[in-house]
Enzyme design. Structure first.
Site, PDB file in Angstrom:
ATOM      1  N   ALA A  77      -3.642   0.069   7.640  1.00  0.00           N
ATOM      2  CA  ALA A  77      -5.068  -0.165   7.896  1.00  0.00           C
ATOM      3  C   ALA A  77      -5.528   0.624   9.119  1.00  0.00           C
ATOM      4  O   ALA A  77      -6.556   1.311   9.087  1.00  0.00           O
ATOM      5  CB  ALA A  77      -5.323  -1.654   8.099  1.00  0.00           C
TER       6      ALA A  77
ATOM      7  N   GLY B  62     -13.483  -9.356  10.267  1.00  0.00           N
ATOM      8  CA  GLY B  62     -12.686  -8.591   9.313  1.00  0.00           C
ATOM      9  C   GLY B  62     -13.328  -8.502   7.935  1.00  0.00           C
ATOM     10  O   GLY B  62     -13.121  -7.533   7.201  1.00  0.00           O
TER      11      GLY B  62
ATOM     12  N   LYS C 266       0.801  -1.238   0.000  1.00  0.00           N
ATOM     13  CA  LYS C 266       0.000   0.000   0.000  1.00  0.00           C
ATOM     14  C   LYS C 266       0.830   1.283   0.000  1.00  0.00           C
ATOM     15  O   LYS C 266       0.463   2.257  -0.654  1.00  0.00           O
ATOM     16  CB  LYS C 266      -0.943   0.012   1.200  1.00  0.00           C
ATOM     17  CG  LYS C 266      -2.069  -0.969   1.043  1.00  0.00           C
ATOM     18  CD  LYS C 266      -2.981  -0.935   2.219  1.00  0.00           C
ATOM     19  CE  LYS C 266      -3.870  -2.146   2.192  1.00  0.00           C
ATOM     20  NZ  LYS C 266      -4.669  -2.291   3.370  1.00  0.00           N
TER      21      LYS C 266
ATOM     22  N   PRO D  60       5.629   1.718  20.183  1.00  0.00           N
ATOM     23  CA  PRO D  60       4.839   2.831  20.723  1.00  0.00           C
ATOM     24  C   PRO D  60       5.111   4.162  20.012  1.00  0.00           C
ATOM     25  O   PRO D  60       4.192   4.979  19.869  1.00  0.00           O
ATOM     26  CB  PRO D  60       5.265   2.904  22.197  1.00  0.00           C
ATOM     27  CG  PRO D  60       5.853   1.567  22.498  1.00  0.00           C
ATOM     28  CD  PRO D  60       6.430   1.051  21.216  1.00  0.00           C
TER      29      PRO D  60
HETATM   30  N1  LIG Z   1     -10.408  -6.752   6.039  1.00  0.00           N
HETATM   31  C1  LIG Z   1      -9.926  -5.929   5.137  1.00  0.00           C
HETATM   32  O1  LIG Z   1     -10.607  -5.442   4.219  1.00  0.00           O
HETATM   33  C2  LIG Z   1      -8.511  -5.467   5.292  1.00  0.00           C
HETATM   34  C3  LIG Z   1      -8.070  -4.336   4.605  1.00  0.00           C
HETATM   35  C4  LIG Z   1      -6.768  -3.915   4.813  1.00  0.00           C
HETATM   36  C5  LIG Z   1      -5.925  -4.623   5.648  1.00  0.00           C
HETATM   37  N2  LIG Z   1      -6.377  -5.718   6.293  1.00  0.00           N
HETATM   38  C6  LIG Z   1      -5.508  -6.464   7.213  1.00  0.00           C
HETATM   39  O2  LIG Z   1      -4.955  -5.555   8.134  1.00  0.00           O
HETATM   40  C7  LIG Z   1      -3.722  -6.055   8.647  1.00  0.00           C
HETATM   41  C8  LIG Z   1      -2.717  -4.939   8.751  1.00  0.00           C
HETATM   42  O3  LIG Z   1      -2.467  -4.408   7.451  1.00  0.00           O
HETATM   43  P1  LIG Z   1      -1.661  -3.051   7.270  1.00  0.00           P
HETATM   44  O4  LIG Z   1      -1.801  -2.669   5.845  1.00  0.00           O
HETATM   45  O5  LIG Z   1      -2.045  -2.070   8.325  1.00  0.00           O
HETATM   46  O6  LIG Z   1      -0.155  -3.547   7.548  1.00  0.00           O
HETATM   47  P2  LIG Z   1       1.071  -2.647   8.084  1.00  0.00           P
HETATM   48  O7  LIG Z   1       0.983  -1.260   7.571  1.00  0.00           O
HETATM   49  O8  LIG Z   1       2.269  -3.455   7.775  1.00  0.00           O
HETATM   50  O9  LIG Z   1       0.868  -2.572   9.684  1.00  0.00           O
HETATM   51  C9  LIG Z   1       0.961  -3.735  10.467  1.00  0.00           C
HETATM   52  C10 LIG Z   1       0.542  -3.430  11.898  1.00  0.00           C
HETATM   53  O10 LIG Z   1       0.548  -4.662  12.624  1.00  0.00           O
HETATM   54  C11 LIG Z   1       1.484  -4.565  13.729  1.00  0.00           C
HETATM   55  N3  LIG Z   1       2.154  -5.839  13.890  1.00  0.00           N
HETATM   56  C12 LIG Z   1       2.679  -6.628  12.931  1.00  0.00           C
HETATM   57  N4  LIG Z   1       3.230  -7.719  13.481  1.00  0.00           N
HETATM   58  C13 LIG Z   1       3.066  -7.605  14.818  1.00  0.00           C
HETATM   59  C14 LIG Z   1       3.435  -8.419  15.932  1.00  0.00           C
HETATM   60  N5  LIG Z   1       4.096  -9.564  15.769  1.00  0.00           N
HETATM   61  N6  LIG Z   1       3.085  -7.999  17.173  1.00  0.00           N
HETATM   62  C15 LIG Z   1       2.416  -6.831  17.354  1.00  0.00           C
HETATM   63  N7  LIG Z   1       2.047  -6.021  16.341  1.00  0.00           N
HETATM   64  C16 LIG Z   1       2.375  -6.402  15.078  1.00  0.00           C
HETATM   65  C17 LIG Z   1       2.454  -3.482  13.309  1.00  0.00           C
HETATM   66  O11 LIG Z   1       3.107  -2.973  14.454  1.00  0.00           O
HETATM   67  P3  LIG Z   1       4.540  -2.219  14.324  1.00  0.00           P
HETATM   68  O12 LIG Z   1       4.236  -0.809  13.907  1.00  0.00           O
HETATM   69  O13 LIG Z   1       5.122  -2.324  15.668  1.00  0.00           O
HETATM   70  O14 LIG Z   1       5.318  -2.962  13.260  1.00  0.00           O
HETATM   71  C18 LIG Z   1       1.497  -2.485  12.637  1.00  0.00           C
HETATM   72  O15 LIG Z   1       0.786  -1.748  13.596  1.00  0.00           O
HETATM   73  C19 LIG Z   1      -3.336  -7.186   7.672  1.00  0.00           C
HETATM   74  O16 LIG Z   1      -3.541  -8.400   8.329  1.00  0.00           O
HETATM   75  C20 LIG Z   1      -4.301  -7.060   6.520  1.00  0.00           C
HETATM   76  O17 LIG Z   1      -4.615  -8.299   5.960  1.00  0.00           O
HETATM   77  C21 LIG Z   1      -7.655  -6.143   6.139  1.00  0.00           C
END
Ligand SMILES: NC(=O)c1ccc[n+]([C@@H]2O[C@H](COP(=O)([O-])OP(=O)(O)OC[C@H]3O[C@@H](n4cnc5c(N)ncnc54)[C@H](OP(=O)(O)O)[C@@H]3O)[C@@H](O)[C@H]2O)c1
Length: 266
Positions: free
Chosen positions: A137, A245, A72, A160
Site C-alpha cells: 500500500a 482509511g 497482492k 529501515p
Molecule cells: N483503505 C484501503 O483501501 C486499503 C487498501 C490497501 C491496503 N490497506 C491497508 O494497508 C495496510 C498495509 O497493507 P499492505 O498491502 O501494504 O501490507 P504489506 O505489504 O504487508 O506491508 C505492511 C507494512 O506494515 C508494516 N508493519 C506491519 N506490522 C508492523 C509492526 N508491528 N510494526 C511496524 N510496522 C509494521 C510493514 O513493515 P515491515 O516492512 O517492517 O514489515 C510494512 O511497511 C493494511 O492494513 C491494509 O488493510 C487499506
C-alpha cells in the site's frame, strides 16, 4: 439490480475476511453505475491461493478479482499480464478476467489514496509528506504522491532497509525530487500518512510518537477498520486534520468498477 443468470461476479480475495469493508461501498456503486454485477468476499489462505486462482480461470461469468492483504504480491505473479503501476511495482489489487481465462492486473491503491485526499479537499502542492511503511500500500501511495507537486517525501519503515530500497528506486524514477528515508517523526511535516498495517489490531502500538504531531497537520490512514484508528483518535486530540482509511477505497472504487465492467476500460 436483482441477481440473475446474467449477473457478473467479482470475487474479493482476502485472508482473513472479517475486516473487509469493500462490499459495502462497491455493491451500491455497481447499482448506481447500472452494472449488473455483485462483489463477494472469498476468504482464501495463502496456502490455497494458487488452487483457488486456477479455479477462477474457468468461471466464465467472473468479471474479475479484487485483492487485498495478504495476496497482492502473489496475485501479481499469478496474473498473465500487468498494466501501469502494477507492472512497475509487481503488485496488484485488481485483476480482470479476460474472455480466454487469462488475467490482467492493475494497481489502484496509490491513486485511490491520493484521489481520496483530493476528494476531501486536501491540496498536496508544495507539501512535506511523511509516509509510514514501505509495503504494498505504501509503495503505491509513494508513486501516486510523486505524481503530484509535493515538495518532499520521507519514508519511514520498521525495517529501515526496505524504506531505503524504496527511496533509491523512487529517486531513479523521479529524478530531481526530494525523496529520503527517515525516522517516524512528524516534526515539520504538513501531511503524515500511516501506510502500515498498524491500527488493525486493538493491541497494535501507534505507528509514530504522536507528540511529534503539530495541530493542523493532515494525518491520513490506510487502515479502515476500525473507522477511527487509535492514530486518528490521538491526532484529532492534538488538533490535527484527520483523513480516514475508508477514503482510500472511495477514492478508487470508480476506477475498479470501470476497469472490471466498462467495455472501454480505464
Ligand atoms: N483503505 C484501503 O483501501 C486499503 C487498501 C490497501 C491496503 N490497506 C491497508 O494497508 C495496510 C498495509 O497493507 P499492505 O498491502 O501494504 O501490507 P504489506 O505489504 O504487508 O506491508 C505492511 C507494512 O506494515 C508494516 N508493519 C506491519 N506490522 C508492523 C509492526 N508491528 N510494526 C511496524 N510496522 C509494521 C510493514 O513493515 P515491515 O516492512 O517492517 O514489515 C510494512 O511497511 C493494511 O492494513 C491494509 O488493510 C487499506
Amino acid at each position: 439490480m436483482p441477481i440473475s443468470g446474467k449477473t457478473r461476479v467479482v470475487v474479493h480475495l482476502t485472508y482473513p475476511a472479517k475486516h473487509l469493508r469493500t462490499p459495502e461501498f462497491f455493491n451500491p456503486l455497481l447499482e448506481r453505475l447500472g452494472y449488473d454485477g455483485v462483489l463477494v468476499p472469498w476468504e482464501v489462505s495463502p496456502a490455497n491461493l494458487a488452487t483457488a486462482w486456477e479455479g477462477l480461470r474457468g468461471i466464465e461469468n467472473l468479471a474479475g478479482v479484487i485483492v487485498t492483504v495478504p495476496h497482492k504480491l502473489e496475485v501479481a505473479k499469478l496474473c498473465d499480464e500487468l498494466q501501469g503501476t502494477a507492472r512497475l511495482l509487481k503488485v496488484c489489487n485488481v485483476a480482470k478476467r479476460l474472455p480466454d481465462g487469462r488475467f490482467s492486473g492493475r494497481m489502484f491503491d496509490g491513486d485511490g489514496f491520493v484521489g481520496g485526499l483530493k476528494k476531501q479537499g486536501h491540496d498536496l502542492t508544495d507539501k512535506r509528506v511523511l509516509l509510514l511503511g514501505a509495503g504494498g500500500a505504501a509503495t503505491g501511495i509513494a508513486h501516486a504522491l510523486l505524481a503530484e507537486a509535493i515538495q518532499e517525501l520521507v519514508i519511514s519503515n520498521r525495517t529501515p532497509a526496505k524504506a531505503e530500497a524504496l527511496t533509491r528506486e523512487l529517486r531513479q524514477m523521479f529524478p530531481g525530487r526530494q525523496i529520503n528515508a527517515g525516522p517516524a517523526d512528524a516534526t515539520g511535516f504538513d501531511v503524515v500518512i500511516n501506510g502500515t498495517a498498524l491500527g488493525l489490531k486493538p493491541e497494535d502500538p501507534l505507528p509514530l510518537p504522536v507528540e511529534t504531531l503539530a495541530p493542523g497537520t493532515v494525518v491520513g490512514e490506510v487502515v479502515m477498520n476500525p473507522d477511527i484508528t487509535p492514530l486518528l483518535s490521538a491526532a484529532a486530540e492534538r488538533g490535527c486534520v484527520i483523513h480516514k482509511g475508508a477514503h482510500m477505497i472511495t477514492g478508487q472504487i470508480d476506477l475498479l468498477a470501470e476497469f472490471l465492467f466498462s467495455k472501454t476500460g480505464v
